[in-house]
Design an enzyme around this catalytic site. Structure first.
Site, PDB file in Angstrom:
ATOM      1  N   CYS A 118       0.814  -1.206   0.000  1.00 43.50           N
ATOM      2  CA  CYS A 118       0.000   0.000   0.000  1.00 43.50           C
ATOM      3  C   CYS A 118       0.852   1.262   0.000  1.00 43.50           C
ATOM      4  O   CYS A 118       1.906   1.313   0.623  1.00 43.50           O
ATOM      5  CB  CYS A 118      -0.884   0.027   1.238  1.00 43.50           C
ATOM      6  SG  CYS A 118      -1.819  -1.479   1.438  1.00 43.50           S
ATOM      7  N   ARG A 169       4.941  -0.146  -6.135  1.00 41.30           N
ATOM      8  CA  ARG A 169       4.898  -0.984  -4.933  1.00 41.30           C
ATOM      9  C   ARG A 169       3.955  -2.167  -5.108  1.00 41.30           C
ATOM     10  O   ARG A 169       4.012  -3.107  -4.319  1.00 41.30           O
ATOM     11  CB  ARG A 169       4.375  -0.152  -3.755  1.00 41.30           C
ATOM     12  CG  ARG A 169       5.288   0.954  -3.382  1.00 41.30           C
ATOM     13  CD  ARG A 169       4.559   1.948  -2.503  1.00 41.30           C
ATOM     14  NE  ARG A 169       5.524   2.631  -1.676  1.00 41.30           N
ATOM     15  CZ  ARG A 169       5.676   2.437  -0.375  1.00 41.30           C
ATOM     16  NH1 ARG A 169       4.886   1.627   0.269  1.00 41.30           N
ATOM     17  NH2 ARG A 169       6.599   3.062   0.294  1.00 41.30           N
ATOM     18  N   TRP A 190      -2.974  -2.836  -1.572  1.00 35.38           N
ATOM     19  CA  TRP A 190      -2.607  -4.210  -1.909  1.00 35.38           C
ATOM     20  C   TRP A 190      -3.369  -5.068  -0.909  1.00 35.38           C
ATOM     21  O   TRP A 190      -3.114  -5.015   0.294  1.00 35.38           O
ATOM     22  CB  TRP A 190      -1.090  -4.390  -1.772  1.00 35.38           C
ATOM     23  CG  TRP A 190      -0.578  -5.700  -2.257  1.00 35.38           C
ATOM     24  CD1 TRP A 190      -0.259  -6.029  -3.544  1.00 35.38           C
ATOM     25  CD2 TRP A 190      -0.282  -6.867  -1.471  1.00 35.38           C
ATOM     26  NE1 TRP A 190       0.205  -7.316  -3.606  1.00 35.38           N
ATOM     27  CE2 TRP A 190       0.203  -7.858  -2.351  1.00 35.38           C
ATOM     28  CE3 TRP A 190      -0.390  -7.176  -0.109  1.00 35.38           C
ATOM     29  CZ2 TRP A 190       0.581  -9.125  -1.920  1.00 35.38           C
ATOM     30  CZ3 TRP A 190      -0.012  -8.438   0.320  1.00 35.38           C
ATOM     31  CH2 TRP A 190       0.458  -9.391  -0.586  1.00 35.38           C
ATOM     32  N   ASN A 218      -1.531   1.600   5.766  1.00 39.72           N
ATOM     33  CA  ASN A 218      -0.623   0.591   5.224  1.00 39.72           C
ATOM     34  C   ASN A 218      -0.237  -0.318   6.379  1.00 39.72           C
ATOM     35  O   ASN A 218       0.097   0.169   7.453  1.00 39.72           O
ATOM     36  CB  ASN A 218       0.621   1.293   4.642  1.00 39.72           C
ATOM     37  CG  ASN A 218       1.653   0.300   4.128  1.00 39.72           C
ATOM     38  OD1 ASN A 218       1.376  -0.891   4.036  1.00 39.72           O
ATOM     39  ND2 ASN A 218       2.833   0.782   3.800  1.00 39.72           N
ATOM     40  N   GLY A 219      -0.315  -1.642   6.178  1.00 41.46           N
ATOM     41  CA  GLY A 219       0.051  -2.569   7.250  1.00 41.46           C
ATOM     42  C   GLY A 219      -1.141  -3.425   7.632  1.00 41.46           C
ATOM     43  O   GLY A 219      -2.093  -3.554   6.853  1.00 41.46           O
ATOM     44  N   GLU A 235      17.063 -17.877  -8.807  1.00 42.95           N
ATOM     45  CA  GLU A 235      16.704 -16.497  -9.136  1.00 42.95           C
ATOM     46  C   GLU A 235      16.112 -16.413 -10.552  1.00 42.95           C
ATOM     47  O   GLU A 235      15.140 -15.694 -10.789  1.00 42.95           O
ATOM     48  CB  GLU A 235      17.942 -15.603  -8.990  1.00 42.95           C
ATOM     49  CG  GLU A 235      17.811 -14.173  -9.496  1.00 42.95           C
ATOM     50  CD  GLU A 235      16.745 -13.340  -8.797  1.00 42.95           C
ATOM     51  OE1 GLU A 235      16.118 -13.813  -7.847  1.00 42.95           O
ATOM     52  OE2 GLU A 235      16.517 -12.196  -9.258  1.00 42.95           O
ATOM     53  N   LYS A 267      12.428 -15.036 -11.318  1.00 43.89           N
ATOM     54  CA  LYS A 267      12.163 -13.920 -12.241  1.00 43.89           C
ATOM     55  C   LYS A 267      11.113 -14.325 -13.266  1.00 43.89           C
ATOM     56  O   LYS A 267      10.178 -13.592 -13.542  1.00 43.89           O
ATOM     57  CB  LYS A 267      13.429 -13.492 -12.996  1.00 43.89           C
ATOM     58  CG  LYS A 267      14.469 -12.739 -12.223  1.00 43.89           C
ATOM     59  CD  LYS A 267      14.155 -11.284 -11.966  1.00 43.89           C
ATOM     60  CE  LYS A 267      13.402 -11.110 -10.680  1.00 43.89           C
ATOM     61  NZ  LYS A 267      14.141 -11.039  -9.464  1.00 43.89           N
ATOM     62  N   GLU A 276       7.647 -14.703 -11.692  1.00 50.23           N
ATOM     63  CA  GLU A 276       7.102 -13.419 -11.228  1.00 50.23           C
ATOM     64  C   GLU A 276       6.472 -12.618 -12.361  1.00 50.23           C
ATOM     65  O   GLU A 276       5.400 -12.050 -12.200  1.00 50.23           O
ATOM     66  CB  GLU A 276       8.220 -12.549 -10.629  1.00 50.23           C
ATOM     67  CG  GLU A 276       8.588 -12.884  -9.210  1.00 50.23           C
ATOM     68  CD  GLU A 276       9.687 -11.979  -8.675  1.00 50.23           C
ATOM     69  OE1 GLU A 276       9.590 -11.584  -7.518  1.00 50.23           O
ATOM     70  OE2 GLU A 276      10.651 -11.680  -9.406  1.00 50.23           O
ATOM     71  N   HIS A 295      16.862 -36.492  -8.852  1.00 48.37           N
ATOM     72  CA  HIS A 295      16.114 -36.914  -7.662  1.00 48.37           C
ATOM     73  C   HIS A 295      14.677 -36.395  -7.696  1.00 48.37           C
ATOM     74  O   HIS A 295      14.084 -36.140  -6.654  1.00 48.37           O
ATOM     75  CB  HIS A 295      16.825 -36.439  -6.398  1.00 48.37           C
ATOM     76  CG  HIS A 295      18.205 -36.997  -6.263  1.00 48.37           C
ATOM     77  ND1 HIS A 295      18.448 -38.327  -6.040  1.00 48.37           N
ATOM     78  CD2 HIS A 295      19.413 -36.409  -6.380  1.00 48.37           C
ATOM     79  CE1 HIS A 295      19.751 -38.536  -5.999  1.00 48.37           C
ATOM     80  NE2 HIS A 295      20.356 -37.379  -6.214  1.00 48.37           N
ATOM     81  N   LYS A 335       6.166  -4.685  -4.230  1.00 43.31           N
ATOM     82  CA  LYS A 335       7.604  -4.401  -4.253  1.00 43.31           C
ATOM     83  C   LYS A 335       8.202  -4.568  -2.872  1.00 43.31           C
ATOM     84  O   LYS A 335       9.263  -5.139  -2.703  1.00 43.31           O
ATOM     85  CB  LYS A 335       7.806  -2.977  -4.762  1.00 43.31           C
ATOM     86  CG  LYS A 335       9.251  -2.521  -4.839  1.00 43.31           C
ATOM     87  CD  LYS A 335       9.963  -3.229  -5.957  1.00 43.31           C
ATOM     88  CE  LYS A 335      11.439  -2.959  -5.989  1.00 43.31           C
ATOM     89  NZ  LYS A 335      12.164  -4.056  -6.660  1.00 43.31           N
TER      90      LYS A 335
HETATM   91  C1  G6P Z   1       9.102  -8.755  -2.637  1.00 49.42           C
HETATM   92  C2  G6P Z   1       9.612  -8.252  -3.972  1.00 49.42           C
HETATM   93  C3  G6P Z   1      10.891  -8.999  -4.347  1.00 49.42           C
HETATM   94  C4  G6P Z   1      11.913  -8.873  -3.231  1.00 49.42           C
HETATM   95  C5  G6P Z   1      11.352  -9.336  -1.880  1.00 49.42           C
HETATM   96  C6  G6P Z   1      12.288  -8.954  -0.737  1.00 49.42           C
HETATM   97  O1  G6P Z   1       8.651 -10.056  -2.765  1.00 49.42           O
HETATM   98  O2  G6P Z   1       8.629  -8.425  -4.974  1.00 49.42           O
HETATM   99  O3  G6P Z   1      11.420  -8.449  -5.541  1.00 49.42           O
HETATM  100  O4  G6P Z   1      13.041  -9.646  -3.551  1.00 49.42           O
HETATM  101  O5  G6P Z   1      10.114  -8.682  -1.626  1.00 49.42           O
HETATM  102  O6  G6P Z   1      12.322  -7.557  -0.619  1.00 49.42           O
HETATM  103  P1  G6P Z   1      13.494  -6.757   0.035  1.00 49.42           P
HETATM  104  O7  G6P Z   1      13.104  -5.307  -0.134  1.00 49.42           O
HETATM  105  O8  G6P Z   1      13.542  -7.149   1.487  1.00 49.42           O
HETATM  106  O9  G6P Z   1      14.747  -7.091  -0.680  1.00 49.42           O
END
Ligand code: G6P
Length: 607
Positions: free
Chosen positions: A2, A27, A74, A98-99, A479, A483, A486, A502, A602
């Site tokens: 948010c 965000r 969000w 927010n929260g 990773e 990606k 996501e 395995h 984000k």
């Molecule tokens: C969210 C974001 C990711 C990020 C993760 C950790 O899931 O979408 O891109 O890697 O949070 O966030 P941070 O700000 O703690 O690296």
């Protein structure tokens, strides 16, 4: 997550509030709303979906006023519908949040028993009713907020507007960030300095438990005990330009291409080129005395932690525990006396990582953080701040923050190795030289952009994709898979190459592309054997390797992507580029929303 903005202004605010929300779109959100105060009325407009819908709603039903609050939501409690969108309001009060209010259920039950009617399924609406009750009982806005804040459990940043007061807003923070911005005859509230960038550069970061009354004249800040306090006003440094796409189609693309520059920028503050040494900020703690490091993070930052484990163990011979923050804090981890706990986070605000940090701090650990936002909560609570200098990262899928984290962690690994007597001067100088080569190697990797774009159509139709890697490139496989899922919504898994037989090998057929990350070197032969196991079952391999590796094993692959030949220490930074580009181009080919993928946020400020 948010985003909050509030303006007590001298000109109309609705458009400026929406502009602020636009700056926080990155965000992640699924509905939005504004509320202004004008002529003793609260004027509220909300819409589900993208901000464009709110803009249409405001064009149909304008919201006049010189003061207002706005929010991108969000969803946590309740679906992303218009009635659950913020601001939430009663006759007297409108607020954005927010929260999470953890104790909202008993509060809601009590309020319902007292005859209050709820319009939404959210936790937030209870706060609107609680404040409203106090105002209706005759309390001033300040006294009403003062009475309500101690009743709330959880994490929140709040901005509250009052029907009968067109000259003030009240903000509060506990667990979620909130900043105050100072303009000329105007004052602002925002979730971050970026949201306020076009309005002001003069910012105050509220501390945990602070609440604030903002008027056109400025701000009055109070701490948890309601004592008036002074918090420093700082120059935010956030520029509107920093969050523009320039000539790029997406922020993610821009950020991928910024990596040579921002990694160089980051390394510059950790390397002494002339002396050929690694230099860390001074701390009151003897790094040589550490026996164990605990590294905790979430998401992409956790994969940086995984790479760091290989480096710290290999170079510094230092045992490392790693965990994702959401597991770490509830598993009662054994923390050795005098240990170092390291937290990695782009935002410095991720709720689980922050809670883990506080857990370790309470257990007497020395706290180091690798964060990209130097004003973040984690940065402020750490004993040792190791900043990355990636600049604002707007794309939800982290790219440049990750490689900058790796740059800092590589420097830290070398520093620990020197301190522990595991690396001599000549070895340290060699490591510094390798790190200095990283930006050029990243450029060489980026030069394959068009080629990767051209092969995206091979991956885009897939339902499942596997990524394989070994050693410090194994986290890169994870990773790469993260990606891809996501931003393109293709199911993807990363595996340690040797683990493939395995389980995941059962998935292999001609419809499941397998992306193999394998720089030439001592482990290359083993990975090639794993590739053969895939090929023997009709699997299609995309091999990402250097010229030597491709010459040896590229034949018969669906495609190959050639990386420069680099030292194993810097390979994870370089191999990040092709997996980012591949995910990016596949998402573009599929037409998904690259910068704001569905359901993702984000910065995850709820647990
Ligand atoms: C969210 C974001 C990711 C990020 C993760 C950790 O899931 O979408 O891109 O890697 O949070 O966030 P941070 O700000 O703690 O690296």
């Amino acid at each position: 997550m948010c985003g909050i903005i509030g303006i007590v202004g001298k000109e109309q605010v609705a458009d400026r509030l929406v502009d602020g929300l636009r700056r926080m779109e990155y965000r992640g959100y699924d509905s939005a709303g504004v509320c202004t105060v004008e002529g003793g009325q609260l004027i509220r407009r909300r819409a589900e979906g993208k901000l464009g819908n709110l803009v249409i709603e405001l064009a149909r039903n304008p919201a006049q006023g010189l003061i207002g609050i706005a929010h991108t939501r969000w969803a946590t409690h309740g679906a992303p519908t218009t009635s659950n969108a913020h601001p939430h309001a009663t006759e007297q009060v409108a607020l954005v949040h927010n929260g999470i209010i953890e104790n909202f259920k008993p509060l809601r039950e009590a309020l319902t028993a007292r005859g209050r009617k709820f319009e939404s399924e959210t936790d937030t609406e209870v706060v609107a009713h609680l404040v409203s009750e106090q105002v209706e009982a005759g309390l001033s806005p300040q006294d009403a907020v003062k009475a309500v804040l101690p009743q709330l459990r959880g994490a929140f940043a709040l901005a509250i507007a009052f029907r009968a007061h067109d000259d003030m807003l009240i903000g509060a923070r506990l667990g979620s960030p909130l900043v105050v911005g100072y303009g000329e005859g105007e004052t602002y509230l925002g979730s971050d300095a970026l949201a306020l960038a076009p309005l002001t550069q003069r910012i105050t970061y509220l501390e945990e438990g602070d609440w604030v009354v903002i008027t056109r004249e400025g701000a009055q800040i109070f701490d948890t005990d309601n004592n008036e306090v002074t918090r420093p006003i700082v120059a935010s440094g956030a520029t509107a330009a920093a969050i523009e796409k320039g000539n790029y189609r997406h922020f993610m693309q821009k950020e991928i291409f910024e990596q040579p520059v921002v990694v160089a920028q980051t390394l510059r503050s950790y390397l002494r080129r002339v002396e050929q040494t690694v230099a860390l900020p001074q701390i009151d703690f003897d790094l040589a005395s550490i026996n164990r490091v605990t590294i905790v993070a979430c998401g992409t930052s956790f994969y940086a932690a995984m790479v760091a484990k290989y480096w710290f163990e290999q170079f510094a011979r230092l045992p490392v525990d790693i965990d994702v923050a959401s597991e770490f804090r509830y598993r009662d981890p054994v923390l050795e006396e005098g240990g170092l706990s390291l937290f990695i986070s782009q935002s410095g605000e991720t709720a689980d990582t922050l809670a883990a940090l506080r857990h370790c701090k309470a257990a007497g650990q020395t706290i180091a953080v690798v964060v990209n936002v130097p004003t973040s909560t984690m940065a402020r609570e750490a004993d040792l701040l190791l900043p990355t200098h990636a600049g604002p990262e707007i794309g939800v899928a982290s790219t440049k923050a990750f490689t900058c984290q790796l740059a800092v962690l590589a420097a830290l690994a070398a520093h620990l190795a020197v301190k522990r007597g595991r690396m001599n001067r000549a070895e340290e100088a060699a490591i510094v030289e390798h790190l200095v080569e990283v930006p050029a190697a990243l450029n060489a990797a980026l030069a394959h952009d068009e080629e990767i774009a051209a092969m995206a159509h091979l991956i885009a139709p897939a339902r499942d994709v596997l990524y394989l890697g070994r050693g410090a490139d194994y986290p890169l496989a994870l990773e790469g898979a993260l990606k891809l899922k996501e931003i393109s919504y293709i199911h993807a898994e990363g595996y340690a190459s040797g683990e493939m037989k395995h389980g995941p090998i059962a998935l292999i057929d001609e419809l499941v592309p397998v992306i193999v990350l394998a720089p030439s070197g001592p482990l290359f032969e083993k990975t090639v054997s794993n590739m053969q196991e895939v090929r023997a079952r009709g699997g299609k391999v995309v091999l990402i390797s250097d010229a030597e590796g491709i010459a040896e094993a590229g034949e018969g692959c669906l495609a190959t992507i050639e990386m420069p030949k680099v030292h194993p220490l810097i390979a994870p930074l370089v191999y990040a580029v092709p997996v980012q580009l591949l995910a990016y181009h596949v998402a573009v080919a599929k037409g998904t929303d690259v910068d704001q993928p569905r359901n993702l946020a984000k910065s995850v400020t709820v647990e």
